[in-house]
Design a protein around this motif. Structure first.
Motif, mmCIF file in Angstrom:
data_model
loop_
_atom_site.group_PDB
_atom_site.id
_atom_site.type_symbol
_atom_site.label_atom_id
_atom_site.label_comp_id
_atom_site.label_asym_id
_atom_site.label_seq_id
_atom_site.Cartn_x
_atom_site.Cartn_y
_atom_site.Cartn_z
ATOM 1 N N ILE A 1 -37.914 31.048 -27.612
ATOM 2 C CA ILE A 1 -37.666 29.932 -26.694
ATOM 3 C C ILE A 1 -38.920 29.646 -25.874
ATOM 4 N N LEU A 2 -39.648 30.699 -25.488
ATOM 5 C CA LEU A 2 -40.889 30.522 -24.747
ATOM 6 C C LEU A 2 -41.923 29.787 -25.597
ATOM 7 N N ASN A 3 -41.970 30.124 -26.892
ATOM 8 C CA ASN A 3 -42.904 29.455 -27.794
ATOM 9 C C ASN A 3 -42.545 27.982 -27.966
ATOM 10 N N VAL A 4 -41.247 27.698 -28.018
ATOM 11 C CA VAL A 4 -40.786 26.317 -28.158
ATOM 12 C C VAL A 4 -41.044 25.539 -26.873
ATOM 13 N N GLY A 5 -40.956 26.243 -25.728
ATOM 14 C CA GLY A 5 -41.050 25.570 -24.439
ATOM 15 C C GLY A 5 -42.431 25.044 -24.131
ATOM 16 N N LYS A 6 -42.770 23.929 -24.763
ATOM 17 C CA LYS A 6 -44.077 23.323 -24.536
ATOM 18 C C LYS A 6 -43.893 21.824 -24.324
ATOM 19 N N LEU A 7 -44.993 21.156 -24.106
ATOM 20 C CA LEU A 7 -44.938 19.717 -23.889
ATOM 21 C C LEU A 7 -45.031 19.017 -25.241
ATOM 22 N N VAL A 8 -43.938 18.397 -25.652
ATOM 23 C CA VAL A 8 -43.901 17.659 -26.906
ATOM 24 C C VAL A 8 -44.312 16.224 -26.620
ATOM 25 N N VAL A 9 -45.431 15.800 -27.197
ATOM 26 C CA VAL A 9 -45.987 14.491 -26.849
ATOM 27 C C VAL A 9 -46.137 13.608 -28.086
ATOM 28 N N THR A 10 -45.717 12.365 -27.945
ATOM 29 C CA THR A 10 -45.972 11.341 -28.953
ATOM 30 C C THR A 10 -46.756 10.221 -28.292
ATOM 31 N N GLU A 11 -47.833 9.791 -28.945
ATOM 32 C CA GLU A 11 -48.712 8.796 -28.358
ATOM 33 C C GLU A 11 -48.644 7.483 -29.128
ATOM 34 N N GLY A 12 -48.860 6.393 -28.406
ATOM 35 C CA GLY A 12 -48.867 5.076 -29.021
ATOM 36 C C GLY A 12 -49.847 4.159 -28.319
ATOM 37 N N HIS A 13 -50.159 3.045 -28.963
ATOM 38 C CA HIS A 13 -51.081 2.065 -28.368
ATOM 39 C C HIS A 13 -50.459 0.679 -28.485
ATOM 40 N N PHE A 14 -50.498 -0.063 -27.386
ATOM 41 C CA PHE A 14 -49.921 -1.404 -27.352
ATOM 42 C C PHE A 14 -50.945 -2.393 -26.797
ATOM 43 N N SER A 15 -50.881 -3.605 -27.299
ATOM 44 C CA SER A 15 -51.775 -4.666 -26.816
ATOM 45 C C SER A 15 -50.960 -5.933 -26.580
ATOM 46 N N GLU A 16 -51.390 -6.709 -25.607
ATOM 47 C CA GLU A 16 -50.769 -8.000 -25.365
ATOM 48 C C GLU A 16 -51.724 -8.901 -24.588
ATOM 49 N N VAL A 17 -51.493 -10.209 -24.723
ATOM 50 C CA VAL A 17 -52.290 -11.200 -24.017
ATOM 51 C C VAL A 17 -51.362 -11.970 -23.086
ATOM 52 N N VAL A 18 -51.755 -12.076 -21.823
ATOM 53 C CA VAL A 18 -50.919 -12.712 -20.802
ATOM 54 C C VAL A 18 -51.716 -13.811 -20.103
ATOM 55 N N THR A 19 -51.076 -14.924 -19.847
ATOM 56 C CA THR A 19 -51.692 -15.976 -19.043
ATOM 57 C C THR A 19 -51.059 -15.965 -17.659
ATOM 58 N N TYR A 20 -51.902 -15.807 -16.656
ATOM 59 C CA TYR A 20 -51.412 -15.755 -15.274
ATOM 60 C C TYR A 20 -51.806 -17.038 -14.548
ATOM 61 N N LYS A 21 -50.829 -17.646 -13.887
ATOM 62 C CA LYS A 21 -51.090 -18.866 -13.113
ATOM 63 C C LYS A 21 -50.429 -18.768 -11.745
ATOM 64 N N ASN A 22 -51.099 -19.350 -10.765
ATOM 65 C CA ASN A 22 -50.533 -19.416 -9.423
ATOM 66 C C ASN A 22 -51.078 -20.663 -8.739
ATOM 67 N N GLN A 23 -50.203 -21.344 -8.008
ATOM 68 C CA GLN A 23 -50.608 -22.602 -7.371
ATOM 69 C C GLN A 23 -50.219 -22.609 -5.903
ATOM 70 N N GLN A 24 -51.151 -22.974 -5.064
ATOM 71 C CA GLN A 24 -50.904 -23.124 -3.635
ATOM 72 C C GLN A 24 -50.939 -24.616 -3.295
ATOM 73 N N LYS A 25 -49.894 -25.091 -2.619
ATOM 74 C CA LYS A 25 -49.810 -26.519 -2.285
ATOM 75 C C LYS A 25 -49.875 -26.728 -0.776
ATOM 76 N N TYR A 26 -50.515 -27.829 -0.389
ATOM 77 C CA TYR A 26 -50.682 -28.156 1.025
ATOM 78 C C TYR A 26 -50.331 -29.639 1.266
ATOM 79 N N PHE A 27 -50.143 -29.992 2.533
ATOM 80 C CA PHE A 27 -49.883 -31.382 2.941
ATOM 81 C C PHE A 27 -48.731 -31.994 2.135
ATOM 82 N N LEU A 28 -47.550 -31.359 2.285
ATOM 83 C CA LEU A 28 -46.334 -31.835 1.614
ATOM 84 C C LEU A 28 -46.529 -31.929 0.095
#
Length: 209
Positions: free
Chosen positions: A46-73
């Motif tokens: 059980i001590l031998n089993v008791g380790k950190l089991v890790v699976t790794e992956g890689h992800f990619s994405e493209v995001v468009t960010y927009k923000n608008q500030q309005k003034y004078f009504l």
């Protein structure tokens, strides 16, 4: 003559009782020794089993960010926007050192009391392209925090729909099955979630994978 025979019989009975008592103690000692050996062997596995089991992956994405500030009504507006490219390394891990179990030597039973939940870590690398902003609406720390939060939320959804978690769970089952193989080979019983585990499939069902 009769007294001599009685004495001889009495001595013989005593000798026989001593021999039987010695044999019993020797057997009991060997039995206890075997039990201690088996228990130590299981704990080591059980001590031998008791380790950190890790699976790794890689992800990619493209995001468009927009923000608008309005003034004078809303007659005057200042927009900022950017094209954001995200590359993220993701790990799904099970720290089996946190697994809780109980060993019942008398009944030769190991009961797994708790299996830790997976730990998901997302490390995104965020890069900005085509940045457009104005002095009245520049990019600030608040924008970066919003973007980072949104990116991680989107990546979390992708991870849920990917095979990454399933692969990590399969590796978890593989590690736990080492305990199952050992207990079966030694004539012990492995229990989890109130059931006796006899195969990897039962582990999978009880863990709801």
């Amino acid at each position: 003559m009769q007294n001599l025979i009685k004495r001889i019989l009495g001595i013989t009975v005593i000798v026989v009782l001593i021999v039987l008592a010695f044999k019993y103690c020797q057997f009991k000692k060997e039995d206890d020794s075997d039990m201690e050996y088996n228990t130590n062997l299981i704990q080591q596995q059980i001590l031998n089993v008791g380790k950190l089991v890790v699976t790794e992956g890689h992800f990619s994405e493209v995001v468009t960010y927009k923000n608008q500030q309005k003034y004078f009504l809303d007659m005057l507006s200042f927009e900022k926007k950017a094209l954001i490219v995200v590359n993220a390394d993701v790990t799904v891990a099970y720290d089996l050192h946190q697994m809780k179990y109980d060993i019942d030597e008398k009944n030769k039973t190991i009961t797994i009391l708790n299996i830790p939940k997976e730990e998901i870590k997302i490390n995104p690398d965020i890069k900005f392209y085509d940045v457009e902003q104005s002095k009245l609406n520049p990019f600030t720390g608040d924008d970066y925090n919003k973007i980072n939060k949104s990116v991680k939320a989107n990546l979390a959804k992708k991870i849920e729909n990917s095979s990454l978690k399933k692969n990590a769970q399969n590796r978890l089952i593989s590690e736990l099955s080492k305990i199952l193989i050992l207990t079966n080979s030694m004539g012990w019983t492995l229990q989890y979630n109130g059931k006796t585990i006899e195969s990897e499939k039962e582990f999978t069902e009880d863990l709801k994978l």
